[in-house]
Design a protein around this motif. Structure first.
Motif, PDB file in Angstrom:
ATOM      1  N   THR A 249       0.829  -1.208   0.000  1.00 32.31           N
ATOM      2  CA  THR A 249       0.000   0.000   0.000  1.00 32.31           C
ATOM      3  C   THR A 249       0.858   1.251   0.000  1.00 32.31           C
ATOM      4  O   THR A 249       1.969   1.257   0.533  1.00 32.31           O
ATOM      5  N   ASP A 250       0.336   2.304  -0.632  1.00 33.93           N
ATOM      6  CA  ASP A 250       0.948   3.609  -0.461  1.00 33.93           C
ATOM      7  C   ASP A 250       0.770   4.022   1.001  1.00 33.93           C
ATOM      8  O   ASP A 250      -0.150   3.565   1.675  1.00 33.93           O
ATOM      9  N   TYR A 251       1.637   4.885   1.483  1.00 31.47           N
ATOM     10  CA  TYR A 251       1.559   5.283   2.891  1.00 31.47           C
ATOM     11  C   TYR A 251       0.414   6.260   3.117  1.00 31.47           C
ATOM     12  O   TYR A 251       0.168   7.168   2.333  1.00 31.47           O
ATOM     13  N   TRP A 252      -0.298   6.053   4.225  1.00 33.76           N
ATOM     14  CA  TRP A 252      -1.264   7.036   4.728  1.00 33.76           C
ATOM     15  C   TRP A 252      -1.332   6.868   6.244  1.00 33.76           C
ATOM     16  O   TRP A 252      -1.117   5.789   6.774  1.00 33.76           O
ATOM     17  N   GLU A 253      -1.614   7.956   6.925  1.00 26.42           N
ATOM     18  CA  GLU A 253      -1.668   7.898   8.383  1.00 26.42           C
ATOM     19  C   GLU A 253      -2.791   6.962   8.830  1.00 26.42           C
ATOM     20  O   GLU A 253      -3.904   7.006   8.312  1.00 26.42           O
ATOM     21  N   GLY A 254      -2.461   6.081   9.778  1.00 22.09           N
ATOM     22  CA  GLY A 254      -3.480   5.185  10.315  1.00 22.09           C
ATOM     23  C   GLY A 254      -3.408   3.760   9.807  1.00 22.09           C
ATOM     24  O   GLY A 254      -4.219   2.927  10.209  1.00 22.09           O
ATOM     25  N   ILE A 255      -2.461   3.453   8.937  1.00 20.36           N
ATOM     26  CA  ILE A 255      -2.343   2.078   8.425  1.00 20.36           C
ATOM     27  C   ILE A 255      -2.268   1.083   9.575  1.00 20.36           C
ATOM     28  O   ILE A 255      -2.937   0.046   9.584  1.00 20.36           O
ATOM     29  N   ASP A 256      -1.450   1.419  10.589  1.00 26.11           N
ATOM     30  CA  ASP A 256      -1.219   0.468  11.679  1.00 26.11           C
ATOM     31  C   ASP A 256      -2.433   0.304  12.598  1.00 26.11           C
ATOM     32  O   ASP A 256      -2.437  -0.546  13.480  1.00 26.11           O
ATOM     33  N   PHE A 257      -3.478   1.120  12.382  1.00 32.11           N
ATOM     34  CA  PHE A 257      -4.742   0.934  13.088  1.00 32.11           C
ATOM     35  C   PHE A 257      -5.460  -0.326  12.581  1.00 32.11           C
ATOM     36  O   PHE A 257      -6.267  -0.919  13.281  1.00 32.11           O
ATOM     37  N   PHE A 258      -5.111  -0.733  11.348  1.00 33.25           N
ATOM     38  CA  PHE A 258      -5.785  -1.861  10.703  1.00 33.25           C
ATOM     39  C   PHE A 258      -4.874  -3.076  10.514  1.00 33.25           C
ATOM     40  O   PHE A 258      -5.280  -4.202  10.775  1.00 33.25           O
ATOM     41  N   PHE A 259      -3.648  -2.853  10.058  1.00 37.47           N
ATOM     42  CA  PHE A 259      -2.702  -3.943   9.789  1.00 37.47           C
ATOM     43  C   PHE A 259      -1.314  -3.549  10.280  1.00 37.47           C
ATOM     44  O   PHE A 259      -0.964  -2.369  10.280  1.00 37.47           O
ATOM     45  N   GLU A 260      -0.514  -4.556  10.659  1.00 40.02           N
ATOM     46  CA  GLU A 260       0.838  -4.283  11.134  1.00 40.02           C
ATOM     47  C   GLU A 260       1.807  -4.211   9.957  1.00 40.02           C
ATOM     48  O   GLU A 260       2.049  -5.207   9.271  1.00 40.02           O
ATOM     49  N   PRO A 261       2.361  -3.021   9.696  1.00 42.12           N
ATOM     50  CA  PRO A 261       3.299  -2.869   8.579  1.00 42.12           C
ATOM     51  C   PRO A 261       4.491  -3.811   8.712  1.00 42.12           C
ATOM     52  O   PRO A 261       5.021  -4.022   9.800  1.00 42.12           O
ATOM     53  N   GLY A 262       4.885  -4.402   7.594  1.00 43.35           N
ATOM     54  CA  GLY A 262       6.026  -5.311   7.567  1.00 43.35           C
ATOM     55  C   GLY A 262       5.662  -6.757   7.829  1.00 43.35           C
ATOM     56  O   GLY A 262       6.364  -7.660   7.377  1.00 43.35           O
ATOM     57  N   LYS A 263       4.563  -6.985   8.565  1.00 44.04           N
ATOM     58  CA  LYS A 263       4.139  -8.357   8.871  1.00 44.04           C
ATOM     59  C   LYS A 263       2.823  -8.722   8.195  1.00 44.04           C
ATOM     60  O   LYS A 263       2.644  -9.850   7.741  1.00 44.04           O
ATOM     61  N   GLU A 264       1.892  -7.766   8.163  1.00 43.55           N
ATOM     62  CA  GLU A 264       0.573  -8.040   7.577  1.00 43.55           C
ATOM     63  C   GLU A 264       0.316  -7.221   6.321  1.00 43.55           C
ATOM     64  O   GLU A 264      -0.632  -7.482   5.583  1.00 43.55           O
ATOM     65  N   ILE A 265       1.148  -6.236   6.064  1.00 45.46           N
ATOM     66  CA  ILE A 265       1.025  -5.373   4.889  1.00 45.46           C
ATOM     67  C   ILE A 265       2.384  -4.722   4.646  1.00 45.46           C
ATOM     68  O   ILE A 265       3.161  -4.521   5.591  1.00 45.46           O
ATOM     69  N   LEU A 266       2.695  -4.425   3.397  1.00 46.14           N
ATOM     70  CA  LEU A 266       3.952  -3.760   3.049  1.00 46.14           C
ATOM     71  C   LEU A 266       3.640  -2.320   2.642  1.00 46.14           C
ATOM     72  O   LEU A 266       2.678  -2.071   1.910  1.00 46.14           O
ATOM     73  N   VAL A 267       4.436  -1.368   3.121  1.00 42.77           N
ATOM     74  CA  VAL A 267       4.130   0.051   2.945  1.00 42.77           C
ATOM     75  C   VAL A 267       5.194   0.726   2.087  1.00 42.77           C
ATOM     76  O   VAL A 267       6.401   0.554   2.316  1.00 42.77           O
ATOM     77  N   ALA A 268       4.721   1.502   1.105  1.00 40.62           N
ATOM     78  CA  ALA A 268       5.627   2.231   0.211  1.00 40.62           C
ATOM     79  C   ALA A 268       5.327   3.727   0.293  1.00 40.62           C
ATOM     80  O   ALA A 268       4.163   4.134   0.271  1.00 40.62           O
ATOM     81  N   HIS A 269       6.374   4.538   0.393  1.00 41.36           N
ATOM     82  CA  HIS A 269       6.187   5.989   0.453  1.00 41.36           C
ATOM     83  C   HIS A 269       6.235   6.633  -0.930  1.00 41.36           C
ATOM     84  O   HIS A 269       5.848   7.799  -1.084  1.00 41.36           O
ATOM     85  N   ASN A 270       6.729   5.904  -1.924  1.00 40.56           N
ATOM     86  CA  ASN A 270       6.798   6.436  -3.287  1.00 40.56           C
ATOM     87  C   ASN A 270       6.975   5.276  -4.263  1.00 40.56           C
ATOM     88  O   ASN A 270       7.073   4.109  -3.863  1.00 40.56           O
ATOM     89  N   GLY A 271       7.049   5.603  -5.534  1.00 44.44           N
ATOM     90  CA  GLY A 271       7.167   4.577  -6.564  1.00 44.44           C
ATOM     91  C   GLY A 271       8.458   3.787  -6.490  1.00 44.44           C
ATOM     92  O   GLY A 271       8.485   2.587  -6.775  1.00 44.44           O
ATOM     93  N   ALA A 272       9.538   4.464  -6.092  1.00 42.55           N
ATOM     94  CA  ALA A 272      10.823   3.762  -5.962  1.00 42.55           C
ATOM     95  C   ALA A 272      10.730   2.694  -4.885  1.00 42.55           C
ATOM     96  O   ALA A 272      11.293   1.598  -5.023  1.00 42.55           O
ATOM     97  N   ASP A 273      10.005   2.988  -3.796  1.00 42.89           N
ATOM     98  CA  ASP A 273       9.789   1.986  -2.744  1.00 42.89           C
ATOM     99  C   ASP A 273       9.046   0.768  -3.297  1.00 42.89           C
ATOM    100  O   ASP A 273       9.403  -0.377  -2.997  1.00 42.89           O
ATOM    101  N   VAL A 274       8.018   1.025  -4.087  1.00 43.65           N
ATOM    102  CA  VAL A 274       7.246  -0.080  -4.681  1.00 43.65           C
ATOM    103  C   VAL A 274       8.157  -0.938  -5.550  1.00 43.65           C
ATOM    104  O   VAL A 274       8.143  -2.177  -5.468  1.00 43.65           O
ATOM    105  N   ALA A 275       8.969  -0.281  -6.369  1.00 44.68           N
ATOM    106  CA  ALA A 275       9.877  -1.014  -7.259  1.00 44.68           C
ATOM    107  C   ALA A 275      10.833  -1.896  -6.457  1.00 44.68           C
ATOM    108  O   ALA A 275      11.069  -3.061  -6.813  1.00 44.68           O
TER     109      ALA A 275
END
Length: 368
Positions: free
Chosen positions: A291-317
């Motif tokens: 997912t692209d980053y937005w405030e509150g992701i960790d309210f729903f899923f744990e980043p790195g374990k249940e979802i992967l977070v990208a701050h920009n296109g280079a992160d996605v790549a």
């Protein structure tokens, strides 16, 4: 009162068609879960935007669907019919006669009938009224018994309450376990990264950054994009456009790729706490979500374990380049467990039910 089963009249865009109607799966999940708890819902939707010609489901047995012509006369007839309900809901973005409905549903408000505004795109609505001090909706907000929203967290709640809302509560989208679940992979959706979303002005620049830019950076990987409106969009040769993906194909679309991408619309990313319905749909299919980053992701899923977070296109790549099948599977399974434990529409319907009963008991409403 606690055992009172409600008769709910719901004015929305469409329950039976997801065609140019991103809220469809949200409506289905909420309405179906309310039905399972014994409440009756009549869903009023206009015959507009070719939605009825592009249905992806028949009328369900868990709701009464009333399709009306896109005329004022038909709208008023439905409003009269809605007078039988204990609660009347006007959702945002019906698509035709929205201003009329926003105003006229309030005339159905009595000591025995709640009238609620349900905003399925609060960032857009709030931007609209903040940019137009003459918008009639500004005067209507304080008159509704409550405002419910599709998401947005404290920023949206605070914004609505500052505009005079008596109460504003997010009812987050979630997983409809009857519709979205793991299935066998479909070869036509096989790829390294897939994205599903209609082409909208509020989303396109972020699709360029978070999907098309990574595709151009990782030419040895295969990318798939689905949704309406992308046919004339310039894309690199490793991107396949598969057009509108009907709801009954969403599970295969989510299960088959190594990973699926969530891209928020710009306004929802700005407000935060607004996970797209597709995040929960994908998690319910056991998909590895980026997912692209937005405030509150960790309210729903744990980043790195249940979802992967990208701050920009280079992160996605980088994530796509380094993601093994094994890691993707582990993350997808963790997301699946989390969504079943905390984010189904049964959870949301229970929250809504408690909220409505509390509202009735704290006011002079007497739904009896």
């Amino acid at each position: 009162m606690q055992n009172k089963k409600l008769n709910i009249a719901f004015f929305g865009s469409s329950l039976v068609s997801a065609y140019w109607n991103g809220a469809a799966t949200y409506y289905r999940g909420i309405v179906h879960a309310l039905s399972e708890r014994g409440h009756q819902v009549t869903f009023y939707e206009p015959d507009a935007y070719e939605r009825q010609q592009n249905r992806d489901m028949d009328d369900p047995d868990w709701a009464k669907v009333v399709v009306y012509e896109a005329t004022e006369e038909a709208v008023y007839k439905c409003l009269t019919d809605a007078g039988h309900a204990d609660m009347v809901v006007k959702a945002s973005g019906v698509g035709v006669f929205d201003e009329l409905l926003e105003r006229e549903v309030l005339k159905l408000q009595t000591d025995h009938r709640l009238v609620v505004f349900w905003d399925v795109d609060a960032p857009a609505t709030l931007d609209r009224v903040h940019n137009n001090p003459n918008d009639q909706f500004l005067q209507l907000i304080p008159q509704y018994d409550m405002v419910l929203t599709y998401g947005g967290g404290d920023p949206v709640v605070n914004a609505y309450e500052a505009l005079g809302a008596k109460k504003c509560v997010p009812i987050y989208n979630a997983l409809d376990t009857a519709t979205h679940f793991p299935v066998e992979p479909a070869p036509r959706f096989a790829c390294d990264l897939a994205f599903l979303g209609n082409r909208l002005p509020d989303r396109e620049a972020r699709v360029d950054e978070f999907f098309l830019k990574p595709a151009a950076l990782e030419m040895n990987k295969k990318f798939i994009i689905g949704g309406s409106g992308w046919g004339d969009k310039q894309m690199t040769d490793n991107v396949q456009y598969v057009g509108h993906v009907y709801t009954n194909d969403h599970n295969a679309f989510n299960c088959t790729p190594k990973a699926v991408l969530n891209i928020s619309r710009e306004s929802m990313a700005r407000y935060g706490f607004s996970p797209a319905t597709r995040v929960f749909e994908a998690a319910g299919a056991g998909a590895c979500i980026i997912t692209d980053y937005w405030e509150g992701i960790d309210f729903f899923f744990e980043p790195g374990k249940e979802i992967l977070v990208a701050h920009n296109g280079a992160d996605v790549a980088r994530i796509v380049a380094d993601l093994s099948k094994e890691k993707a599977k582990t993350i997808g399974e963790a997301a699946y467990k989390k969504v079943l434990a905390a984010h189904t529409y049964q959870h949301r319907a229970e929250q809504l039910e408690k909220l409505l009963y509390a509202k009735v008991q704290s006011s002079n409403k007497a739904l009896a």
